[in-house]
Design an enzyme around this catalytic site. Structure first.
Site, PDB file in Angstrom:
ATOM      1  N   HIS A   1       4.519 -28.997 -13.570  1.00  0.00           N
ATOM      2  CA  HIS A   1       4.538 -30.323 -12.939  1.00  0.00           C
ATOM      3  C   HIS A   1       3.194 -30.740 -12.351  1.00  0.00           C
ATOM      4  CE1 HIS A   1       5.013 -28.955  -8.619  1.00  0.00           C
ATOM      5  NE2 HIS A   1       5.587 -27.921  -9.178  1.00  0.00           N
TER       6      HIS A   1
ATOM      7  N   ASP B   1      -0.115 -25.627  -6.692  1.00  0.00           N
ATOM      8  CA  ASP B   1       1.293 -25.807  -7.078  1.00  0.00           C
ATOM      9  C   ASP B   1       1.444 -27.275  -7.454  1.00  0.00           C
ATOM     10  OD1 ASP B   1       4.029 -26.105  -7.249  1.00  0.00           O
ATOM     11  OD2 ASP B   1       4.410 -25.833  -5.124  1.00  0.00           O
TER      12      ASP B   1
ATOM     13  N   GLU C   1       9.103 -32.886  -9.834  1.00  0.00           N
ATOM     14  CA  GLU C   1       9.568 -31.526  -9.507  1.00  0.00           C
ATOM     15  C   GLU C   1       9.737 -31.318  -8.014  1.00  0.00           C
ATOM     16  OE1 GLU C   1       9.568 -27.215  -8.641  1.00  0.00           O
ATOM     17  OE2 GLU C   1       8.243 -28.775  -7.852  1.00  0.00           O
ATOM     18  N   GLU C   2       8.807 -31.824  -7.220  1.00  0.00           N
ATOM     19  CA  GLU C   2       8.811 -31.508  -5.782  1.00  0.00           C
ATOM     20  C   GLU C   2      10.028 -32.084  -5.047  1.00  0.00           C
ATOM     21  OE1 GLU C   2       7.182 -29.308  -4.345  1.00  0.00           O
ATOM     22  OE2 GLU C   2       5.265 -29.015  -5.339  1.00  0.00           O
TER      23      GLU C   2
ATOM     24  N   ASP D   1       5.198 -22.130 -13.194  1.00  0.00           N
ATOM     25  CA  ASP D   1       5.015 -22.631 -11.829  1.00  0.00           C
ATOM     26  C   ASP D   1       4.519 -21.480 -10.963  1.00  0.00           C
ATOM     27  OD1 ASP D   1       5.042 -24.309  -9.613  1.00  0.00           O
ATOM     28  OD2 ASP D   1       7.022 -25.137 -10.063  1.00  0.00           O
TER      29      ASP D   1
ATOM     30  N   HIS E   1       2.267 -24.518  -0.481  1.00  0.00           N
ATOM     31  CA  HIS E   1       2.638 -25.733   0.261  1.00  0.00           C
ATOM     32  C   HIS E   1       1.845 -25.827   1.567  1.00  0.00           C
ATOM     33  CE1 HIS E   1       6.613 -27.064  -1.854  1.00  0.00           C
ATOM     34  NE2 HIS E   1       5.602 -26.906  -2.686  1.00  0.00           N
TER      35      HIS E   1
HETATM   36 ZN    ZN Z   1       5.759 -26.085  -8.086  1.00  0.00          ZN
END
Ligand code: ZN
Length: 363
Positions: A87, A204, A238-239, A259, A339
């Site tokens: 993603h 990410d 995706e998130e 991922d 994150h």
């Molecule tokens: Zn991810």
């Protein structure tokens, strides 16, 4: 067969460019367009978009590029098609309210936690096309006013604000700048490359998109094609949990989700390897496909770990939950402080790219 060489300079250069394109979920089109433009150089590939805006890249091995020689492998294959997904959408925010002091209150996109972005620079990507600069602060930011109390302020939506680098002291002045409720707010990625480390927000999952692009380029440059038709699904939601719930063609037998792997206390994963995730917060991956991936890694001496992730769900699981009838496995490079202000290493990116190529070339 041995795997083609990876152009590491290209891999890192592409990754840095992608990291520097703002693409919070819901506003990811510029990143999708960039990936499409980069891959459009390869005339073996066919491109489509889902209605939701994901990019679907099809590589049918019977479609040869203009200068690609005939090889034993790129004949029509009886093997069922496979798919890979990664993603480009990222955490971010939208303008939730314009405060009476002219500053902005935000609504978070995905799992952003305020302490991870406090004092970060932002761009307000206004719906009228303007870009305005600012930064995220707690509403008790001045140490000379609030002293020790600043530490006590809860880092919650109601206490965090964007201070704009434009003259405004009122709601009206901010509205006059063209800012509207719902406008996209993108956090600075702050990309740095040092000693093989890549430090940036949103590795990410842009690291894995770079791995896929680099795998395609390495194979094309070496005159190789996949052993069967492959669909690359570049996901844009995706998130928020439903990225790949649509867009994977029904005839696909296996879905390799690419991922990030979780690095930190209690984890096996590290920044120098690629990880095969056995189980995450969303459940267990497909045993048969997981076995196949292990065998490929061992065959090609790819440095890999197996791991279990806690607060994690993937686009592979999103497709399963939407009714997708495929085998699903999850691999990805180790990302430290995910994150948050993330970091990985070129070795982990190379290992992931190699594993993708091994998979594409396998029977
Ligand atoms: Zn991810």
């Amino acid at each position: 067969m041995s795997l083609p060489a990876i152009n590491q300079e290209y891999l890192i250069d592409f990754l840095v460019k992608l990291l520097n394109i703002a693409s919070p979920t819901g506003f990811a089109e510029p990143a999708i367009a960039f990936v499409e433009q980069e891959l459009s150089e390869f005339n073996q590939l066919q491109f489509a978009r889902t209605r939701k805006g994901a990019l679907i890249v099809k590589w049918d091995p019977s479609t040869r590029g203009a200068n690609q020689p005939q090889s034993g492998r790129d004949m029509q294959s009886n093997l069922p098609p496979i798919a890979l997904t990664a993603h480009v959408d990222t955490l971010g925010a939208v303008v939730k309210e314009i405060k009476s002091n002219g500053r902005l209150r935000l609504s978070r996109i995905g799992g952003v936690e305020w302490p991870t972005v406090e004092t970060e620079g932002v761009w307000i990507l206004a719906s009228n096309g303007q870009k305005l600069r600012g930064s995220i602060l707690v509403d008790t930011a001045s140490g000379h006013i609030f002293g020790q109390d600043m530490k006590k302020t809860p880092r919650e939506d109601d206490h965090m604000e964007v201070r704009l680098d434009v003259r405004t002291l009122s709601d009206k002045e901010t509205r006059d700048l063209g800012i509207r409720i719902g406008d996209c707010v993108a956090f600075d990625p702050r990309v740095e490359v040092t000693n093989g480390f890549v430090r940036s927000r949103f590795l990410d999952d842009k690291a894995c998109v770079a791995n896929i692009v680099s795998a395609i380029k390495s194979m094309v440059d070496a005159g190789l094609s996949p052993s069967r038709t492959v669909y690359f699904h570049i996901s844009n939601y995706e998130e928020v949990g439903h990225g790949a719930s649509s867009g994977i063609p029904a005839e696909v037998a296996e879905l390799l989700t690419v991922d990030m792997a979780v690095v930190g206390p209690g984890q096996e994963s590290d920044e120098f390897s690629v990880t095969l995730c056995i189980k995450d917060g969303g459940g267990v991956y497909h045993e048969g496909m997981t076995k196949k991936m292990r065998l490929l890694a061992e065959q090609h001496s790819i440095p890999y770990k197996t791991d279990v992730y806690r607060y994690y769900a993937s686009d592979g699981e999103a497709f399963w939950r939407a009714g997708g009838d495929v085998a699903v496995a999850l691999i990805g490079p180790g990302i430290d402080a995910s994150h948050n202000y993330e970091r990985t290493h070129t070795d982990g990116l190379v290992a992931t790219t190699n594993w993708i190529m091994a998979y594409l070339l396998s029977d």
